[in-house]
Design a protein around this motif. Structure first.
Motif, PDB file in Angstrom:
ATOM      1  N   THR A 226       0.836  -1.200   0.000  1.00  0.00           N
ATOM      2  CA  THR A 226       0.000   0.000   0.000  1.00  0.00           C
ATOM      3  C   THR A 226       0.872   1.252   0.000  1.00  0.00           C
ATOM      4  N   LEU A 227       1.959   1.220   0.748  1.00  0.00           N
ATOM      5  CA  LEU A 227       2.862   2.379   0.781  1.00  0.00           C
ATOM      6  C   LEU A 227       3.496   2.639  -0.583  1.00  0.00           C
ATOM      7  N   LYS A 228       3.755   1.565  -1.325  1.00  0.00           N
ATOM      8  CA  LYS A 228       4.333   1.731  -2.663  1.00  0.00           C
ATOM      9  C   LYS A 228       3.283   2.190  -3.671  1.00  0.00           C
TER      10      LYS A 228
ATOM     11  N   PRO B 141       5.577   0.551  17.483  1.00  0.00           N
ATOM     12  CA  PRO B 141       5.646   1.850  16.803  1.00  0.00           C
ATOM     13  C   PRO B 141       5.017   1.801  15.402  1.00  0.00           C
ATOM     14  N   LEU B 142       5.214   0.685  14.703  1.00  0.00           N
ATOM     15  CA  LEU B 142       4.619   0.529  13.375  1.00  0.00           C
ATOM     16  C   LEU B 142       3.100   0.640  13.453  1.00  0.00           C
ATOM     17  N   ILE B 143       2.515  -0.065  14.391  1.00  0.00           N
ATOM     18  CA  ILE B 143       1.059  -0.035  14.561  1.00  0.00           C
ATOM     19  C   ILE B 143       0.594   1.375  14.919  1.00  0.00           C
TER      20      ILE B 143
ATOM     21  N   GLN C 204      -6.680   3.237   4.112  1.00  0.00           N
ATOM     22  CA  GLN C 204      -6.186   1.868   3.957  1.00  0.00           C
ATOM     23  C   GLN C 204      -5.039   1.595   4.932  1.00  0.00           C
ATOM     24  N   ILE C 205      -4.156   2.557   5.084  1.00  0.00           N
ATOM     25  CA  ILE C 205      -3.029   2.409   6.013  1.00  0.00           C
ATOM     26  C   ILE C 205      -3.552   2.253   7.441  1.00  0.00           C
ATOM     27  N   ASN C 206      -4.544   3.064   7.800  1.00  0.00           N
ATOM     28  CA  ASN C 206      -5.154   2.971   9.134  1.00  0.00           C
ATOM     29  C   ASN C 206      -5.805   1.608   9.356  1.00  0.00           C
ATOM     30  N   GLN C 207      -6.521   1.135   8.353  1.00  0.00           N
ATOM     31  CA  GLN C 207      -7.189  -0.166   8.471  1.00  0.00           C
ATOM     32  C   GLN C 207      -6.174  -1.294   8.622  1.00  0.00           C
TER      33      GLN C 207
ATOM     34  N   ASP D  81      -3.793   9.682  11.946  1.00  0.00           N
ATOM     35  CA  ASP D  81      -4.527  10.349  10.865  1.00  0.00           C
ATOM     36  C   ASP D  81      -3.610  10.721   9.706  1.00  0.00           C
ATOM     37  N   ASN D  82      -2.408  11.159  10.038  1.00  0.00           N
ATOM     38  CA  ASN D  82      -1.404  11.500   9.024  1.00  0.00           C
ATOM     39  C   ASN D  82      -0.112  10.752   9.341  1.00  0.00           C
ATOM     40  N   PRO D  83      -0.026   9.490   8.934  1.00  0.00           N
ATOM     41  CA  PRO D  83       1.166   8.705   9.271  1.00  0.00           C
ATOM     42  C   PRO D  83       2.424   9.227   8.585  1.00  0.00           C
ATOM     43  N   ASP D  84       3.510   9.214   9.322  1.00  0.00           N
ATOM     44  CA  ASP D  84       4.816   9.608   8.795  1.00  0.00           C
ATOM     45  C   ASP D  84       5.344   8.438   7.961  1.00  0.00           C
ATOM     46  N   LEU D  85       5.349   8.603   6.650  1.00  0.00           N
ATOM     47  CA  LEU D  85       5.701   7.505   5.749  1.00  0.00           C
ATOM     48  C   LEU D  85       7.145   7.037   5.923  1.00  0.00           C
ATOM     49  N   LYS D  86       8.036   7.967   6.195  1.00  0.00           N
ATOM     50  CA  LYS D  86       9.443   7.609   6.382  1.00  0.00           C
ATOM     51  C   LYS D  86       9.599   6.703   7.615  1.00  0.00           C
ATOM     52  N   GLU D  87       8.967   7.102   8.701  1.00  0.00           N
ATOM     53  CA  GLU D  87       9.016   6.300   9.931  1.00  0.00           C
ATOM     54  C   GLU D  87       8.304   4.959   9.727  1.00  0.00           C
TER      55      GLU D  87
END
Length: 158
Positions: free
Chosen positions: A75-77, A121-123, A85-88, A129-135
């Motif tokens: 999903t990130l790619k 931390p991943l979870i 989707q990332i939240n789910q 709401d606004n996930p840090d994609l790098k982290e």
């Protein structure tokens, strides 16, 4: 004196009979309720029943968690802006990890500690709401590595 003892005895017998009748009716109602629930696919556990521990297949459970990690990675790619989707996937990851977490912690405390350092931390980031994609990518990579190692260990332990 005899009259008092006789009266108390009679009273005691009456109370015992009434209590016994009430108790058997409660059990009958409870039994009927359990039958109806069972017919509808609902089970209940009373306080008196011994709780059985459910044996968890750690290898399969870890595979499920890894599959969600892979899906999150994909999903990130493909759609890094799809926060829903990332939240789910973060929620799903947490739920599926929770299913095996206790057993991993009990049987493999060192592996548990290593996995938790990156997985929690991943979870947490994935559920923002606004996930840090790098982290997110960093913890994804670490979690995947730790889970793969653990999966092999769980497989070898069978």
């Amino acid at each position: 004196m005899k009259k008092t003892v006789l009266l108390l005895t009679q009273l005691l017998v009456v109370v015992a009979v009434i209590s016994g009748f009430s108790f058997s009716q409660d059990n009958q109602v409870s039994s009927n309720t359990e039958k109806v629930l069972a017919q509808n696919g609902i089970s209940i556990q009373t306080e008196n029943e011994d709780e059985e521990e459910i044996e968890v297949d750690l290898e399969k459970g870890t595979e499920v968690v890894l599959a969600i990690v892979e899906k999150l990675k994909g999903t990130l790619k493909a759609a890094p802006d799809d926060t829903k989707q990332i939240n789910q996937l973060g929620e799903s990851l947490e739920e599926n990890w929770d299913m095996i977490e206790k057993e991993v912690e009990e049987k493999y405390p060192d592996d548990y500690a290593k996995i938790e350092k990156s997985l929690y931390p991943l979870i947490a980031i994935a559920k923002k709401d606004n996930p840090d994609l790098k982290e997110l990518k960093k913890y994804l990579k670490d979690s995947e590595k730790m889970l793969m190692k653990f999966k092999e260990k769980a497989k070898a332990a069978k």
